[in-house]
Design a protein around this motif. Structure first.
Motif, PDB file in Angstrom:
ATOM      1  N   ASP A   1      73.428  19.863  73.788  1.00 55.63           N
ATOM      2  CA  ASP A   1      74.264  21.065  73.865  1.00 55.63           C
ATOM      3  C   ASP A   1      73.942  22.088  72.773  1.00 55.63           C
ATOM      4  O   ASP A   1      74.396  23.233  72.855  1.00 55.63           O
ATOM      5  CB  ASP A   1      75.744  20.686  73.777  1.00 55.63           C
ATOM      6  CG  ASP A   1      76.219  19.915  74.996  1.00 55.63           C
ATOM      7  OD1 ASP A   1      75.534  19.969  76.040  1.00 55.63           O
ATOM      8  OD2 ASP A   1      77.267  19.239  74.912  1.00 55.63           O
ATOM      9  N   LEU A   2      73.188  21.673  71.755  1.00 54.83           N
ATOM     10  CA  LEU A   2      72.816  22.621  70.701  1.00 54.83           C
ATOM     11  C   LEU A   2      71.654  23.520  71.107  1.00 54.83           C
ATOM     12  O   LEU A   2      71.440  24.573  70.504  1.00 54.83           O
ATOM     13  CB  LEU A   2      72.429  21.873  69.417  1.00 54.83           C
ATOM     14  CG  LEU A   2      73.512  21.068  68.713  1.00 54.83           C
ATOM     15  CD1 LEU A   2      72.946  20.431  67.445  1.00 54.83           C
ATOM     16  CD2 LEU A   2      74.708  21.944  68.371  1.00 54.83           C
ATOM     17  N   ALA A   3      70.902  23.124  72.128  1.00 51.46           N
ATOM     18  CA  ALA A   3      69.685  23.844  72.498  1.00 51.46           C
ATOM     19  C   ALA A   3      69.913  25.334  72.740  1.00 51.46           C
ATOM     20  O   ALA A   3      69.081  26.160  72.337  1.00 51.46           O
ATOM     21  CB  ALA A   3      69.038  23.191  73.719  1.00 51.46           C
ATOM     22  N   PRO A   4      71.021  25.755  73.376  1.00 49.36           N
ATOM     23  CA  PRO A   4      71.214  27.198  73.604  1.00 49.36           C
ATOM     24  C   PRO A   4      71.363  28.026  72.327  1.00 49.36           C
ATOM     25  O   PRO A   4      71.270  29.256  72.386  1.00 49.36           O
ATOM     26  CB  PRO A   4      72.502  27.246  74.436  1.00 49.36           C
ATOM     27  CG  PRO A   4      72.572  25.920  75.120  1.00 49.36           C
ATOM     28  CD  PRO A   4      72.030  24.959  74.113  1.00 49.36           C
ATOM     29  N   LEU A   5      71.581  27.365  71.200  1.00 46.00           N
ATOM     30  CA  LEU A   5      71.712  28.087  69.933  1.00 46.00           C
ATOM     31  C   LEU A   5      70.356  28.456  69.336  1.00 46.00           C
ATOM     32  O   LEU A   5      70.289  29.109  68.297  1.00 46.00           O
ATOM     33  CB  LEU A   5      72.513  27.264  68.926  1.00 46.00           C
ATOM     34  CG  LEU A   5      73.987  27.034  69.288  1.00 46.00           C
ATOM     35  CD1 LEU A   5      74.622  26.024  68.340  1.00 46.00           C
ATOM     36  CD2 LEU A   5      74.758  28.354  69.254  1.00 46.00           C
ATOM     37  N   PHE A   6      69.275  28.033  70.006  1.00 47.98           N
ATOM     38  CA  PHE A   6      67.924  28.304  69.519  1.00 47.98           C
ATOM     39  C   PHE A   6      67.210  29.277  70.448  1.00 47.98           C
ATOM     40  O   PHE A   6      67.210  29.112  71.670  1.00 47.98           O
ATOM     41  CB  PHE A   6      67.117  27.005  69.408  1.00 47.98           C
ATOM     42  CG  PHE A   6      67.658  26.068  68.369  1.00 47.98           C
ATOM     43  CD1 PHE A   6      67.264  26.176  67.048  1.00 47.98           C
ATOM     44  CD2 PHE A   6      68.581  25.097  68.713  1.00 47.98           C
ATOM     45  CE1 PHE A   6      67.778  25.322  66.082  1.00 47.98           C
ATOM     46  CE2 PHE A   6      69.103  24.239  67.759  1.00 47.98           C
ATOM     47  CZ  PHE A   6      68.706  24.354  66.440  1.00 47.98           C
ATOM     48  N   THR A   7      66.574  30.270  69.857  1.00 44.71           N
ATOM     49  CA  THR A   7      65.808  31.246  70.633  1.00 44.71           C
ATOM     50  C   THR A   7      64.567  30.607  71.223  1.00 44.71           C
ATOM     51  O   THR A   7      64.203  30.870  72.370  1.00 44.71           O
ATOM     52  CB  THR A   7      65.425  32.443  69.750  1.00 44.71           C
ATOM     53  OG1 THR A   7      66.620  33.031  69.222  1.00 44.71           O
ATOM     54  CG2 THR A   7      64.659  33.488  70.543  1.00 44.71           C
ATOM     55  N   GLU A   8      63.896  29.759  70.443  1.00 45.66           N
ATOM     56  CA  GLU A   8      62.729  29.024  70.938  1.00 45.66           C
ATOM     57  C   GLU A   8      62.598  27.718  70.161  1.00 45.66           C
ATOM     58  O   GLU A   8      62.901  27.659  68.964  1.00 45.66           O
ATOM     59  CB  GLU A   8      61.444  29.843  70.838  1.00 45.66           C
ATOM     60  CG  GLU A   8      60.243  29.142  71.463  1.00 45.66           C
ATOM     61  CD  GLU A   8      59.056  30.057  71.730  1.00 45.66           C
ATOM     62  OE1 GLU A   8      57.965  29.523  72.027  1.00 45.66           O
ATOM     63  OE2 GLU A   8      59.209  31.291  71.645  1.00 45.66           O
ATOM     64  N   ILE A   9      62.123  26.697  70.866  1.00 44.22           N
ATOM     65  CA  ILE A   9      61.942  25.363  70.293  1.00 44.22           C
ATOM     66  C   ILE A   9      60.474  24.987  70.445  1.00 44.22           C
ATOM     67  O   ILE A   9      59.943  24.965  71.567  1.00 44.22           O
ATOM     68  CB  ILE A   9      62.833  24.329  71.016  1.00 44.22           C
ATOM     69  CG1 ILE A   9      64.317  24.690  70.830  1.00 44.22           C
ATOM     70  CG2 ILE A   9      62.545  22.914  70.518  1.00 44.22           C
ATOM     71  CD1 ILE A   9      65.244  23.998  71.801  1.00 44.22           C
ATOM     72  N   ILE A  10      59.826  24.711  69.348  1.00 37.83           N
ATOM     73  CA  ILE A  10      58.418  24.325  69.353  1.00 37.83           C
ATOM     74  C   ILE A  10      58.311  22.856  68.968  1.00 37.83           C
ATOM     75  O   ILE A  10      58.853  22.431  67.939  1.00 37.83           O
ATOM     76  CB  ILE A  10      57.603  25.198  68.388  1.00 37.83           C
ATOM     77  CG1 ILE A  10      57.560  26.647  68.891  1.00 37.83           C
ATOM     78  CG2 ILE A  10      56.178  24.660  68.228  1.00 37.83           C
ATOM     79  CD1 ILE A  10      56.850  27.599  67.967  1.00 37.83           C
ATOM     80  N   THR A  11      57.620  22.075  69.784  1.00 37.09           N
ATOM     81  CA  THR A  11      57.411  20.654  69.524  1.00 37.09           C
ATOM     82  C   THR A  11      55.911  20.369  69.455  1.00 37.09           C
ATOM     83  O   THR A  11      55.077  21.262  69.664  1.00 37.09           O
ATOM     84  CB  THR A  11      58.053  19.795  70.633  1.00 37.09           C
ATOM     85  OG1 THR A  11      57.230  19.867  71.821  1.00 37.09           O
ATOM     86  CG2 THR A  11      59.469  20.266  70.955  1.00 37.09           C
TER      87      THR A  11
ATOM     88  N   LEU B   1      55.953  32.562  65.950  1.00 32.26           N
ATOM     89  CA  LEU B   1      57.338  33.007  66.115  1.00 32.26           C
ATOM     90  C   LEU B   1      57.576  34.368  65.469  1.00 32.26           C
ATOM     91  O   LEU B   1      58.239  35.238  66.038  1.00 32.26           O
ATOM     92  CB  LEU B   1      58.292  31.971  65.516  1.00 32.26           C
ATOM     93  CG  LEU B   1      58.362  30.616  66.219  1.00 32.26           C
ATOM     94  CD1 LEU B   1      59.226  29.643  65.422  1.00 32.26           C
ATOM     95  CD2 LEU B   1      58.906  30.768  67.643  1.00 32.26           C
ATOM     96  N   ILE B   2      57.032  34.551  64.276  1.00 30.17           N
ATOM     97  CA  ILE B   2      57.190  35.820  63.567  1.00 30.17           C
ATOM     98  C   ILE B   2      56.624  36.970  64.393  1.00 30.17           C
ATOM     99  O   ILE B   2      57.247  38.029  64.549  1.00 30.17           O
ATOM    100  CB  ILE B   2      56.521  35.752  62.189  1.00 30.17           C
ATOM    101  CG1 ILE B   2      57.287  34.782  61.277  1.00 30.17           C
ATOM    102  CG2 ILE B   2      56.435  37.140  61.551  1.00 30.17           C
ATOM    103  CD1 ILE B   2      56.509  34.391  60.024  1.00 30.17           C
TER     104      ILE B   2
ATOM    105  N   PHE C   1      65.387  28.912  65.306  1.00 30.91           N
ATOM    106  CA  PHE C   1      64.194  28.381  65.963  1.00 30.91           C
ATOM    107  C   PHE C   1      63.985  26.955  65.463  1.00 30.91           C
ATOM    108  O   PHE C   1      64.453  26.591  64.385  1.00 30.91           O
ATOM    109  CB  PHE C   1      62.963  29.215  65.617  1.00 30.91           C
ATOM    110  CG  PHE C   1      63.095  30.677  65.947  1.00 30.91           C
ATOM    111  CD1 PHE C   1      62.679  31.167  67.172  1.00 30.91           C
ATOM    112  CD2 PHE C   1      63.638  31.562  65.020  1.00 30.91           C
ATOM    113  CE1 PHE C   1      62.805  32.525  67.468  1.00 30.91           C
ATOM    114  CE2 PHE C   1      63.774  32.915  65.314  1.00 30.91           C
ATOM    115  CZ  PHE C   1      63.360  33.389  66.543  1.00 30.91           C
ATOM    116  N   VAL C   2      63.269  26.154  66.223  1.00 34.94           N
ATOM    117  CA  VAL C   2      62.876  24.817  65.784  1.00 34.94           C
ATOM    118  C   VAL C   2      61.353  24.729  65.789  1.00 34.94           C
ATOM    119  O   VAL C   2      60.707  25.148  66.758  1.00 34.94           O
ATOM    120  CB  VAL C   2      63.441  23.713  66.702  1.00 34.94           C
ATOM    121  CG1 VAL C   2      62.806  22.349  66.364  1.00 34.94           C
ATOM    122  CG2 VAL C   2      64.948  23.615  66.561  1.00 34.94           C
ATOM    123  N   VAL C   3      60.792  24.181  64.720  1.00 35.26           N
ATOM    124  CA  VAL C   3      59.386  23.792  64.691  1.00 35.26           C
ATOM    125  C   VAL C   3      59.359  22.328  64.273  1.00 35.26           C
ATOM    126  O   VAL C   3      59.615  22.001  63.113  1.00 35.26           O
ATOM    127  CB  VAL C   3      58.557  24.654  63.729  1.00 35.26           C
ATOM    128  CG1 VAL C   3      57.138  24.098  63.612  1.00 35.26           C
ATOM    129  CG2 VAL C   3      58.514  26.101  64.207  1.00 35.26           C
TER     130      VAL C   3
END
Length: 203
Positions: A112-122, A139-140, A97-99
């Protein structure tokens, strides 16, 4: 420490964006006529650019900074080891995940890395900023992550504090050796991504 799921900071953790961020900050400091004699790189790592603006600048400083930083940040590169690390986590049944405090430009930079993350939070998701654990707790709860098998990975104390506040494990990436005393008490302190591969945090 058996970790399955990783919540990643973006700037200075996944991507080596700090040199350009620092260049933009120095230019805006000069533009605004601010006299700061401290170690700027240390300040923004220990705290944040937003805190610098709050402590030393006028309200329009942070907007000027963001405009210039976006203009200068033309060759955004991830740390070379990151794609393999992310893919390895997914291959072992884990999730990434990204926060990030950066806005939705994060998606463009991830590419191209984005599909490796379940969710991205900005920042455009409008969660409270780290070290508030709101985004991590979201996320938890959403993905039923087991806190003891989840780690927050970041390069600044506020990332580690966010993880601690959310009750997950923490990994501090200290490339510059600024936090060698590990005063923030991260569960794991590393200086290179090769160190990450050599630790047992993924086993």
């Amino acid at each position: 420490m058996k970790i399955k799921n990783y919540i990643w900071d973006f700037d200075g953790t996944l991507f080596d964006t700090y040199p350009v961020m620092l260049e933009a900050l120095e230019q805006i400091i000069a533009k605004h006529g601010i006299d700061y004699e401290g170690d700027l790189a240390y300040f923004i790592k220990k705290y944040s650019i937003r805190k610098f603006a709050s402590d030393y600048a006028t309200p329009d400083f942070i907007d000027d900074y963001h405009v210039l930083e976006a203009k200068l940040q033309t060759d955004v590169k991830f740390y070379p080891q990151i794609p393999a690390i992310l893919a390895g986590i997914v291959a072992q049944g884990g999730q990434n995940f990204v926060v990030s405090h950066r806005d939705d430009q994060t998606y463009t930079y991830l590419g191209d890395l984005a599909p490796l993350f379940t969710e991205i939070i900005t920042s455009d998701n409008h969660f409270a900023r780290k070290p508030d654990p709101e985004a991590l707790t979201y996320l938890i709860d959403k993905y039923y992550l087991e806190p003891s098998q989840t780690a927050m990975v970041g390069d600044r104390p506020l990332d580690i504090l966010a993880g601690q506040n959310a009750g997950v494990k923490t990994i501090l990436f200290d490339e510059a050796g600024i936090f060698g005393d590990n005063a923030v008490k991260a569960d794991v302190l590393i200086h290179t991504w090769e160190d990450f591969e050599r630790t047992k945090v993924r086993k």
